[in-house]
Design an enzyme around this catalytic site. Sequence first.
Site, short mmCIF file in Angstrom:
data_model
loop_
_atom_site.label_atom_id
_atom_site.label_comp_id
_atom_site.label_asym_id
_atom_site.label_seq_id
_atom_site.Cartn_x
_atom_site.Cartn_y
_atom_site.Cartn_z
N GLU A 141 0.87 -1.19 0.00
CA GLU A 141 0.00 0.00 0.00
C GLU A 141 0.90 1.23 0.00
OE1 GLU A 141 -2.71 -0.12 3.31
OE2 GLU A 141 -3.49 -2.09 2.72
N PRO A 142 0.31 2.40 -0.25
CA PRO A 142 1.14 3.61 -0.26
C PRO A 142 1.96 3.77 1.04
CG PRO A 142 -1.00 4.09 -1.21
CD PRO A 142 -1.07 2.68 -0.70
N ALA A 184 2.57 1.20 3.18
CA ALA A 184 3.04 -0.12 3.63
C ALA A 184 3.79 -0.79 2.50
CB ALA A 184 1.85 -0.98 4.06
N CYS A 186 0.52 -3.56 -7.64
CA CYS A 186 0.02 -4.93 -7.81
C CYS A 186 0.30 -5.42 -9.24
CB CYS A 186 -1.47 -4.98 -7.49
SG CYS A 186 -2.10 -6.65 -7.49
N GLU A 219 7.90 -17.95 -2.63
CA GLU A 219 7.89 -16.67 -3.33
C GLU A 219 9.31 -16.26 -3.72
OE1 GLU A 219 5.85 -13.42 -1.37
OE2 GLU A 219 7.11 -11.98 -2.45
N GLY A 266 10.41 -7.80 -1.60
CA GLY A 266 11.32 -7.50 -0.48
C GLY A 266 12.64 -7.00 -1.02
N SER A 290 16.59 -5.59 -1.40
CA SER A 290 17.85 -6.20 -0.96
C SER A 290 18.18 -5.81 0.49
CB SER A 290 19.00 -5.74 -1.87
OG SER A 290 18.91 -6.38 -3.11
C1 LIG Z 1 7.74 -3.65 -10.42
C2 LIG Z 1 7.17 -3.89 -9.06
C3 LIG Z 1 6.31 -4.97 -8.88
C4 LIG Z 1 5.71 -5.17 -7.63
N1 LIG Z 1 4.77 -6.16 -7.48
C5 LIG Z 1 4.09 -6.27 -6.31
C6 LIG Z 1 2.99 -7.17 -6.18
O1 LIG Z 1 2.63 -7.89 -7.13
N2 LIG Z 1 2.31 -7.20 -5.01
C7 LIG Z 1 2.65 -6.40 -3.95
O2 LIG Z 1 2.00 -6.49 -2.91
N3 LIG Z 1 3.69 -5.54 -4.04
C8 LIG Z 1 4.42 -5.46 -5.19
N4 LIG Z 1 5.46 -4.56 -5.30
C9 LIG Z 1 5.81 -3.73 -4.16
C10 LIG Z 1 7.19 -4.06 -3.59
O3 LIG Z 1 7.15 -5.25 -2.88
C11 LIG Z 1 7.64 -2.85 -2.78
O4 LIG Z 1 7.91 -1.81 -3.71
C12 LIG Z 1 8.86 -3.14 -1.94
O5 LIG Z 1 8.55 -4.04 -0.91
C13 LIG Z 1 9.47 -1.86 -1.34
O6 LIG Z 1 8.49 -1.03 -0.81
P1 LIG Z 1 8.47 0.53 -1.20
O7 LIG Z 1 8.53 0.62 -2.66
O8 LIG Z 1 7.31 1.14 -0.50
O9 LIG Z 1 9.82 1.10 -0.61
P2 LIG Z 1 10.10 1.54 0.91
O10 LIG Z 1 9.67 0.45 1.84
O11 LIG Z 1 9.57 2.89 1.13
O12 LIG Z 1 11.68 1.59 0.93
C14 LIG Z 1 12.44 2.68 0.41
C15 LIG Z 1 13.92 2.37 0.64
O13 LIG Z 1 14.17 2.24 2.06
C16 LIG Z 1 14.76 0.98 2.32
N5 LIG Z 1 14.27 0.46 3.62
C17 LIG Z 1 12.99 0.43 4.06
N6 LIG Z 1 12.93 -0.12 5.27
C18 LIG Z 1 14.20 -0.46 5.61
C19 LIG Z 1 14.81 -1.09 6.73
N7 LIG Z 1 14.09 -1.51 7.78
N8 LIG Z 1 16.15 -1.25 6.72
C20 LIG Z 1 16.89 -0.87 5.67
N9 LIG Z 1 16.38 -0.26 4.58
C21 LIG Z 1 15.06 -0.08 4.54
C22 LIG Z 1 14.30 0.07 1.19
O14 LIG Z 1 15.14 -1.04 1.03
C23 LIG Z 1 14.34 1.04 0.00
O15 LIG Z 1 15.63 1.12 -0.48
C24 LIG Z 1 6.06 -4.35 -6.54
C25 LIG Z 1 6.96 -3.29 -6.73
C26 LIG Z 1 7.49 -3.05 -7.97
C27 LIG Z 1 8.38 -1.87 -8.16
#
Ligand SMILES: Cc1cc2nc3c(=O)[nH]c(=O)nc-3n(C[C@H](O)[C@H](O)[C@H](O)COP(=O)(O)OP(=O)(O)OC[C@H]3O[C@@H](n4cnc5c(N)ncnc54)[C@H](O)[C@@H]3O)c2cc1C
Length: 374
Positions: free
Chosen positions: A122-123, A125, A152, A235, A359, A361
């Site tokens: 979510e935006p 989450a 998604c 996954e 998730g 890296s």
């Molecule tokens: C092409 C694409 C396909 C996707 N497909 C799906 C899907 O099918 N279903 C779904 O539910 N989601 C999907 N996602 C969502 C994806 O899982 C999230 O984008 C991802 O988990 C990161 O979340 P965020 O983009 O909100 O980044 P954020 O969580 O805001 O992170 C921003 C930066 O901060 C870092 N960061 C955050 N927390 C920590 C921490 N605790 N320690 C160290 N660094 C941290 C991150 O690594 C990242 O570099 C997709 C995303 C993309 C781009």
Amino acid sequence: MSIDLTDEQKAFTEAVDDFCRREAGTREQRGDSPHHPGLYRRMADLGWLGVTVPEEYGGSGAGMVDTCLFLEHAAYGQAPVGGFTTSAIVAAAVQRCGSHEQKKTVLGGLVDGRVYAIAMSEPEAGSDVANLSCRAVRTGDGWIVDGQKTWCSNAHIADTVLLVARTGGSPGDHHGLTMLLVPADAPGLRINGIATMGGREVNDLYLTGVRLPADAVVGAVGEGWRQLMAGLNTERLILAAVMLGTAQRAFDDALDFIRQRRQFGRPVGSFQALRHRVADLATEIECCRLLVHRVATLVDRDPLRVLPRESSMVKLKTTEVARQVALAGMQMMGGYGYATEYDMERHVRATLISTVYGGTSEIQREIIGKTYGL
Ligand SMILES: Cc1cc2nc3c(=O)[nH]c(=O)nc-3n(C[C@H](O)[C@H](O)[C@H](O)COP(=O)(O)OP(=O)(O)OC[C@H]3O[C@@H](n4cnc5c(N)ncnc54)[C@H](O)[C@@H]3O)c2cc1C
């Protein structure tokens, strides 16, 4: 290849390679989209989409090793069946936690060539999945869902979306999450594509008063987090296997090019700077192949055991190596690697984001680090 395959596995991977060469060997055959419904249908007809599905639901009942081989070879062959990745993830969740009826519908649907999507993010989450706030409220005969999901993958081509919603607790709580199956055409669900450098394969979902029957729940109410954790092995292996195939493809494409391309009167691949880079990349890819095979073998040995360290390692390593290989491939091809006439720029775009979805890296490193008690 360094892995000993059974005769059956060799025949299977050769059949996938052969299909990809014949049916998806050219740009014209593949089209522009990462998902080609016609080719997906053909793979369904060949019985390959049911590789993970137990025989009682119409699949071949193979394990994770075979599933990874299929994904690796289909990705290597550039088969445009992008819808399979999320479908296999959803099918695995339903297989683990769903009712017999849900298995018949979703697992049978995958075998028949349907696409499924999973909506957790979510935006507010992303990495912090437990912060999700999309809410499902119980009514007399079912549920009403309101909220927003984002990123998604494949929702626009999906039959059904596996939604993780909050049925209890507050954003941030790990308890109170529930998995629900939402038909993609449910009244009140709006699916909007997000423009990205990889096209429009990801979507925002807006849910306004979406009504679901009581049996939309997959597994137990409030147990969504535990159910998500139980699916991590599958996954992460699925994503890793796709990136292993993509890495090998980028490597082979670069190798072909640097063998042909001549500068200073000789093939550029004969310069030590490139030859050593090729050696390093080949070694990294082999490490990934062994890791994918090893983790998949562990999962097949004991499918109920959750392997947080190993599954994070395999996702972290293969996605980072795939990105490294594609970027190095582009560099070794000089300006031609940047031209859309060649596939390398597509490999770069595909691999760049693989270290983010499923998730990031950074999160994988956090998980691995914690398994050492830190
Ligand atoms: C092409 C694409 C396909 C996707 N497909 C799906 C899907 O099918 N279903 C779904 O539910 N989601 C999907 N996602 C969502 C994806 O899982 C999230 O984008 C991802 O988990 C990161 O979340 P965020 O983009 O909100 O980044 P954020 O969580 O805001 O992170 C921003 C930066 O901060 C870092 N960061 C955050 N927390 C920590 C921490 N605790 N320690 C160290 N660094 C941290 C991150 O690594 C990242 O570099 C997709 C995303 C993309 C781009």
